[in-house]
Design an enzyme around this catalytic site. Structure first.
Site, short mmCIF file in Angstrom:
data_model
loop_
_atom_site.label_atom_id
_atom_site.label_comp_id
_atom_site.label_asym_id
_atom_site.label_seq_id
_atom_site.Cartn_x
_atom_site.Cartn_y
_atom_site.Cartn_z
N ARG A 131 30.70 39.40 42.74
CA ARG A 131 31.92 39.02 43.45
C ARG A 131 33.10 39.80 42.87
O ARG A 131 33.18 40.03 41.66
CB ARG A 131 32.14 37.52 43.23
N THR A 433 31.49 40.39 56.97
CA THR A 433 30.35 40.18 56.08
C THR A 433 29.01 40.51 56.74
O THR A 433 28.91 40.59 57.96
CB THR A 433 30.33 38.72 55.56
N THR A 451 30.09 41.71 51.33
CA THR A 451 31.26 41.66 52.19
C THR A 451 32.40 42.52 51.67
O THR A 451 32.41 42.91 50.49
CB THR A 451 31.74 40.19 52.29
N GLU A 453 35.28 41.01 52.82
CA GLU A 453 36.10 39.89 53.28
C GLU A 453 36.47 40.03 54.75
O GLU A 453 35.61 39.92 55.58
CB GLU A 453 37.31 39.66 52.34
N ASP A 475 40.58 35.05 49.60
CA ASP A 475 39.69 33.88 49.52
C ASP A 475 40.18 32.87 48.48
O ASP A 475 39.63 31.77 48.37
CB ASP A 475 38.26 34.29 49.20
N SER A 498 33.75 31.63 47.19
CA SER A 498 33.12 32.21 48.37
C SER A 498 32.35 31.14 49.13
O SER A 498 32.09 30.05 48.62
CB SER A 498 32.15 33.31 47.93
N GLY A 519 30.01 35.21 58.18
CA GLY A 519 30.79 34.28 58.99
C GLY A 519 31.82 33.45 58.26
O GLY A 519 32.11 32.32 58.67
N GLY A 520 32.40 33.98 57.17
CA GLY A 520 33.45 33.24 56.48
C GLY A 520 32.97 31.85 56.11
O GLY A 520 31.83 31.66 55.70
#
Ligand code: GLU
Length: 626
Positions: A131, A433, A451, A453, A475, A498, A519-520
């Site tokens: 991340r 993503t 991703t 983002e 995020d 996340s 998909g967030g």
């Protein structure tokens, strides 16, 4: 002191690539930060098939290994690497590098991600967290000017939102520990596609169109992704990205050092601190070469829970995916009337609402936030949440529960004031993503979500390097009150929370399904609903994944109104949707939710690889031996 104590208790296998590396026998390159063995430099020969891939199919059945991604070239690259003797880890990185070329608005080396891995020979699970992190000099205050939060769109497209990219470090870490091939070798398919080009499809064109104004604004993005006339490329055009090909080559030849300490890194830092020419100009960020040099992937133990006799293995914090999915399933566990699909989906929606309330309050980077993991995962806590579910839809926002009452590990001390759940903002789009799923003939499995983002990330293409920088720092919770405290507030060096939920499902020690989705914040519900379709409704994985989706995240979807679920039209208009409305559920239409991929491990030893038949233009599934 408390933070340090918590740090020592989190399931962290190693803090850096080479500390406590329990797999040192598998490390194939010297511990100098590089992977100088570039393997076959002739990308052309081995990967010529990528120039003319077959038409993508969403389901493939066979043996010897399998892969599913959103893009046929990426899936094919994974299969070719498997055929060349690579394992699932090698193949997943190869596929990911191709996606960095063909799916550049969703993912790439400018971003980060999470890999959940099953190592068959050792019969164990690990995860690789790569991340993005906040730069050391970045504080939450940089999102405010004159006491007010900077306009969201100005944060989204800026150097300020760019987290220190983790993807290259994560790939290298996964390969060194668990792969058979070097980073240099598995980058070859990506180099081939970047240099030889690919024919753009409707999805690529639509993604460019949605970003046209953003790319028009930023010179480097305009140059790479728009025509001289400022238009998106047309369907059927051949698109080449020689800059990215050259960047991959540099990394292949020079190793991660080129990216984190060398010329690639310097250009990233320059692009963040002094963004490319833009009209109006972009706000600069504060990333330094030190931030890049200090970036480490984390190898963490996964979150494991049990549902219907199956082991569900997921991503721990800083992703909230594994925990939120586990809590949702824990709440549902005692309900056995799964034959009544409408009733069960009602309970699923309610369970999800409650689990998201807890997610929003408690989840954050475990190295900064004392997440009460044990309490959140305890059946007794799930019981307190389940007690709130009635036969009709709840109204208003769910409040977080009290996991501390069920936390026998005292290290995550109860905060003096319950932090607010800040993430009740309108739900975003779900086009960012990407997720890929790979297995090999030895039985290793990789479920990998990564991703940049937002779709189109920060819109900053690093000049001359051919990739977009993430805007992952969006995020973090960015409350209107600059002094608000919460689990997921930006701190220097912290990873933003996340929703990515790469998942593996096992029964009696054997794999059943591997899956995940983009998909967030709808990622967790996409995976959750697919798991329920598969385990509770007994759908084969292809059907489980293609079914119409609903997503309940305890958020106000339409500003100024009550919390509502989002759902695809086919869900809202189904019999079940109608019955759920009669129970009081309210749905806001979302054309598509998620774009999942997965692999089912069949009783007869065959594999069923599955991608979306329709969403995001349809994905691609393949097996080594059909
Ligand atoms: N940034 C998101 C997350 O980590 C993923 C990107 C997206 O799909 O919105 O949860």
């Amino acid at each position: 002191m408390k933070k340090w104590l918590a740090l020592s208790l989190i399931p962290l296998v190693s803090l850096t690539g080479f500390l406590a590396c329990d797999d040192s026998t598998q490390v194939s390159a010297p511990p100098d930060g590089g992977s100088p063995d570039s393997g076959s430099p002739d990308a052309g020969n081995a990967f010529r098939s990528l120039a003319n891939p077959p038409a993508p199919v969403p389901t493939a059945v066979g043996r010897g290994g399998a892969a599913a991604t959103v893009d046929v070239r990426a899936t094919l690259a994974a299969i070719e690497i498997l055929k060349l003797g690579g394992n699932a880890i090698d193949a997943s990185v190869a596929a990911a590098a191709v996606l960095g070329v063909t799916d550049p608005f969703s993912c790439g080396i400018g971003g980060g991600g999470f890999m959940v891995i099953y190592l068959a020979k050792e019969n164990r699970f690990v995860t690789v967290d790569h991340r993005e992190k906040a730069p050391k000099a970045q504080t939450a205050s940089l999102f405010y000017a004159e006491g007010k939060r900077i306009d969201t769109n100005e944060i989204i497209a800026s150097g300020l939102s760019v987290g220190v990219p983790g993807t290259v470090r994560g790939w290298d870490e996964a390969l060194r520990r668990y792969g058979k091939k070097s980073l240099g070798e598995v980058l070859q398919p990506g180099i081939f596609v970047a240099e030889n080009g690919f024919v753009v499809d409707t999805t690529f064109v639509d993604q460019t169109k949605r970003n046209q104004a953003r790319f028009q604004r930023v010179s480097s993005a305009r140059k790479l992704y728009l025509t001289d006339a400022g238009e998106p490329r047309a369907v059927g055009d051949l698109f080449k990205n020689p800059d990215l090909g050259a960047t991959y080559r540099k990394i292949a030849e020079g190793g991660t050092r080129v990216f984190y300490e060398g010329e690639v890194g310097q250009k990233i830092v320059d692009a963040v601190r002094q963004p490319p020419e833009a009209n109006p100009p972009l706000r600069p960020g504060v990333m330094t070469m030190e931030d890049l040099a200090n970036y480490d992937a984390r190898v963490r133990l996964p979150v494991e829970s049990t549902y219907r006799g199956h082991t569900v293995v997921g991503m721990p914090a800083p992703s909230s995916g594994g925990m939120t999915l586990a809590e949702t399933l824990n709440i549902l566990t005692p309900y056995t009337e799964t034959g009544d699909r409408e009733l069960h989906l009602h309970r699923y929606i309610e369970a999800s609402r409650l689990a998201y309330a807890d997610r929003n309050a408690f989840h954050g980077d475990p190295e900064y936030t004392d997440v009460p993991l044990q309490g959140l995962l305890s059946p007794a806590f799930a019981q307190t949440r389940r007690a709130l579910i009635t036969d009709t839809a709840a109204t208003g926002s769910a409040k977080a529960g009290d996991p501390y009452a069920h936390q026998s590990d005292p290290s995550p001390g109860r905060p003096p004031v319950q932090p607010p759940a800040l993430d009740t903002s309108p739900g975003g789009a779900t086009r960012e993503t990407t997720h890929l799923t790979v297995t090999d003939s030895e039985g290793n499995i990789v479920s990998y979500t990564f991703t940049i983002e937002f779709e189109g990330g920060s819109s900053i293409v690093v000049p001359g390097l051919g990739f977009i920088l993430n805007n992952e720092l969006t995020d973090f919770d960015i409350p209107t009150d600059p002094n608000a405290k919460a689990a997921n507030i930006l701190e220097p060096g912290k990873r933003p929370r996340s929703s990515m939920t790469p998942t593996l499902i096992f029964k009696d020690g054997k794999p059943r399904v591997a899956l995940g989705s983009p998909g967030g914040s709808t990622i967790i519900t996409t995976v959750g609903q697919t798991v329920i379709n598969y385990l509770d409704f007994n759908m084969p994985i292809a059907e489980a994944l293609a079914s119409p989706r609903v997503s309940e995240r305890n958020i106000v979807v339409t500003p100024g109104t009550d919390t509502k679920s989002t759902a695809e039209p086919a869900f809202i208009n189904s019999d079940i949707g109608t019955k759920l409305k009669a129970r009081g559920h309210q749905f806001v239409e979302m054309a598509e939710i998620g774009a999942a991929t997965g692999i089912q491990f069949n009783e007869d030893g065959t594999l069923t690889a599955v991608a979306e038949p329709v969403r995001r233009g349809g994905g691609s599934a393949m097996v080594v031996t059909p």
